[in-house]
Motif scaffolding. Sequence first.
Motif, mmCIF file in Angstrom:
data_model
loop_
_atom_site.group_PDB
_atom_site.id
_atom_site.type_symbol
_atom_site.label_atom_id
_atom_site.label_comp_id
_atom_site.label_asym_id
_atom_site.label_seq_id
_atom_site.Cartn_x
_atom_site.Cartn_y
_atom_site.Cartn_z
ATOM 1 N N UNK A 178 -0.939 -6.848 19.743
ATOM 2 C CA UNK A 178 -0.145 -6.841 18.182
ATOM 3 C C UNK A 178 -0.984 -6.097 17.347
ATOM 4 N N UNK A 179 -0.447 -5.511 16.083
ATOM 5 C CA UNK A 179 -0.542 -4.495 15.774
ATOM 6 C C UNK A 179 -1.537 -3.948 14.948
ATOM 7 N N UNK A 180 -2.374 -3.093 14.639
ATOM 8 C CA UNK A 180 -3.699 -3.014 13.858
ATOM 9 C C UNK A 180 -3.067 -3.122 12.266
ATOM 10 N N UNK A 181 -3.368 -4.430 11.693
ATOM 11 C CA UNK A 181 -3.540 -4.148 9.899
ATOM 12 C C UNK A 181 -4.483 -3.397 9.126
ATOM 13 N N UNK A 182 -4.654 -3.238 7.853
ATOM 14 C CA UNK A 182 -5.318 -2.332 7.773
ATOM 15 C C UNK A 182 -5.258 -3.108 5.529
ATOM 16 N N UNK A 183 -6.442 -3.346 4.826
ATOM 17 C CA UNK A 183 -6.308 -3.401 3.235
ATOM 18 C C UNK A 183 -7.322 -2.364 2.703
ATOM 19 N N UNK A 184 -6.123 -2.435 1.519
ATOM 20 C CA UNK A 184 -6.988 -1.749 0.539
ATOM 21 C C UNK A 184 -7.158 -2.721 -0.395
ATOM 22 N N UNK A 185 -8.456 -3.260 -1.121
ATOM 23 C CA UNK A 185 -8.835 -4.114 -1.451
ATOM 24 C C UNK A 185 -9.956 -3.673 -2.571
ATOM 25 N N UNK A 186 -9.394 -4.377 -4.165
ATOM 26 C CA UNK A 186 -10.830 -3.994 -4.337
ATOM 27 C C UNK A 186 -10.339 -4.260 -6.268
ATOM 28 N N UNK A 187 -10.816 -4.985 -6.973
ATOM 29 C CA UNK A 187 -10.450 -4.544 -8.424
ATOM 30 C C UNK A 187 -9.709 -3.786 -9.372
ATOM 31 N N UNK A 234 2.574 -7.020 -5.850
ATOM 32 C CA UNK A 234 2.567 -6.951 -4.829
ATOM 33 C C UNK A 234 1.941 -6.927 -3.187
ATOM 34 N N UNK A 235 1.847 -7.791 -2.711
ATOM 35 C CA UNK A 235 1.464 -6.584 -1.014
ATOM 36 C C UNK A 235 2.460 -5.927 -0.705
ATOM 37 N N UNK A 236 2.187 -4.588 -0.141
ATOM 38 C CA UNK A 236 2.972 -3.519 0.099
ATOM 39 C C UNK A 236 2.100 -3.061 1.113
ATOM 40 N N UNK A 237 3.218 -2.896 2.356
ATOM 41 C CA UNK A 237 2.202 -2.329 3.767
ATOM 42 C C UNK A 237 3.589 -0.832 3.910
ATOM 43 N N UNK A 238 2.525 -0.324 4.264
ATOM 44 C CA UNK A 238 2.927 1.246 5.145
ATOM 45 C C UNK A 238 3.227 1.370 6.528
ATOM 46 N N UNK A 239 4.324 1.354 6.821
ATOM 47 C CA UNK A 239 3.723 1.516 8.455
ATOM 48 C C UNK A 239 3.595 3.011 8.764
ATOM 49 N N UNK A 260 -3.411 4.137 13.861
ATOM 50 C CA UNK A 260 -1.744 3.549 13.862
ATOM 51 C C UNK A 260 -1.634 1.877 13.809
ATOM 52 N N UNK A 261 -0.726 1.741 12.703
ATOM 53 C CA UNK A 261 -0.605 0.449 12.373
ATOM 54 C C UNK A 261 -0.340 0.278 11.161
ATOM 55 N N UNK A 262 -0.801 -1.153 10.100
ATOM 56 C CA UNK A 262 -0.442 -1.210 8.637
ATOM 57 C C UNK A 262 -1.025 -0.827 7.396
ATOM 58 N N UNK A 286 -7.090 -6.406 10.503
ATOM 59 C CA UNK A 286 -8.104 -7.074 10.762
ATOM 60 C C UNK A 286 -9.321 -5.299 10.325
ATOM 61 N N UNK A 287 -9.704 -5.156 9.279
ATOM 62 C CA UNK A 287 -10.352 -4.321 9.079
ATOM 63 C C UNK A 287 -9.818 -3.806 7.196
#
Length: 582
Positions: free
Chosen positions: A54-63, A92-97, A145-147, A174-175
């Motif tokens: 499985x790939x590692x997924x990281x999300x930048x979230x905030x107000x 929109x959710x925008x993923x960057x590899x 490495x991840x998205x 994942x984080x």
Amino acid sequence: MLEFIQLLKQRYQAVLAQQGNEAVKASYQQRIDQLILAEAFIRKGQLIDAAPQPLLHMAVVGPTQAGKSSLANVLLNSHAAGVSPLAGYTIHPQGFCNGVSVADCTGLQHYFGRFQQLQQTQLSKDRHDCYSLTQNTTDSKFLPHGVLWDTPDFDSIDSATYREGVIRAIALADMVILVISKEKYADQSVWDIMAAVEALHQPTVICLNKLVEGSESIIIQSLKEKWQRARADEFPEVVSLYYQKPGGLPVWPESRQQLLKQLANKVSLTKHARFEQELLKRHWQSWLEPIFAEHQALTDWTELVDLIIKQAMESYQRDYLSHPHHYETFQLAITELLHLMEIPGLARILSGTRQILTWPARQIMKLGRKRGHIADSSYEIALLNQIAEHTLIQLADKLLDKAEQGHQGQQSQWWRQLNSVLRNQRQDALQDFAQATKIYHLSFQQDVESAAHQLYGKLQQQPMVLNGLRATRATADAAVIALTLQMGGIGLHDLVIAPAMVTLTSLLAESAVGGYMHKVEAELKQNQFNAVKQTLFIDSLRNKLLQLPEQLSISTHFNISPDQLRAAELQLTEKRHGLRLL
């Protein structure tokens, strides 16, 4: 479980669209968000199971306007994420590899469900059910490495329209990299979302953005207090971000260059199944509150129907089976007995007359309409139909009483709409009952004939009594009455009060077989009571009434059956692949 969560979410959305109470609407919307999060997290588990690595997924979230997209660009060492000084620019959710290819991201379309994957340049503000996946062409010294996912805000006025995308992106991560500015760190929306995702157990870092020198210590202390009020886990690392004047981008401290790579080492995908269960159990009772209320209403409805059926049977017992002037069935058995003990000499005359006069009736019997004229004249049938009609009227009144007594608006509405369904189905129910009553009455003639044969068998054991009855004029008169009844010349009620039949019944009762006659009559009544209860008031009426709640509109009610709920709760106690949770 995924199917049940989706069903529950759809029912909440349907009911919410028809809901007028603002407090209930707010509560239901919160539960819908939780269900979207749970659905996405379960899909994340499927994504993990399906991928060899499985790939590692990281999300930048905030107000809103916290600087999420700007920080994403800093971490990516690129300008891939679009930025704007306007609030709500990213919707929109925008993923960057990063360090992986787009081709490596298999399974994301299944994860996002109805959301469509588009090129970043194709994303439109007119459509929210989509996401993008872009290859980052630069090297990042901060990211493993991840998205990396740049997500929309969760607190702007318009965020309700694209909130599902935010939730799905967060559940995939994942984080989590929480970005808050010194203006926004105290907003309740921040801590609501962080409390909501606690059960996902995502390693988190807080990026305190747009700082000026010397201000962070006070803010960090306040952050810690707010975190501890919202969540029970350990307070995460805080990275203070200052803007560099050229370009207006935040500066990631060199001392924290390895922080996100170290944070990635805390990710534990092997525990995902357990975290799924924790998330579901955390909200399970709250989600099912309106379903439990409907199930209680169903239980109350069953009890109400059973009570009304019991009262109907009491009326039948009182007004027919135990009524000295209305109970006609045993008199019909006596007429059948007369055919078995016809008087010598008179038998040939009666038999010949019967052959001539009953020929049309015998033809009708061949067509399956045996004794139709008897059914048409039966007081029992008329009484049963009256009892059924009275029962439905009583039931409608009790439904209105339930609606007025309901303390919860949704439950009160359940009773009102059930009353409306009953009103619409009432005529059909009465027609079906009337048809079933006629069928029962004709089929019960077998029991009547059986009772007559029992009496005749007993009389054969008492030849003196049998000959005495044959010798009486009352018997002959009664035989003529019986023949007239067979031809439809009189009704069953006339048979009950005919002097000859009364005399004959009295003679039988006073004879040596009197005790046996009362026993046969009692057995016939009991069989009749059981037949009416089962075939009419249970099979025909009760079962139809118990099915009425199924006709309630799913736009205003959840209509999730107890069986569906039990199956889901069974899954709740088990891990994937059938392992029990201890």
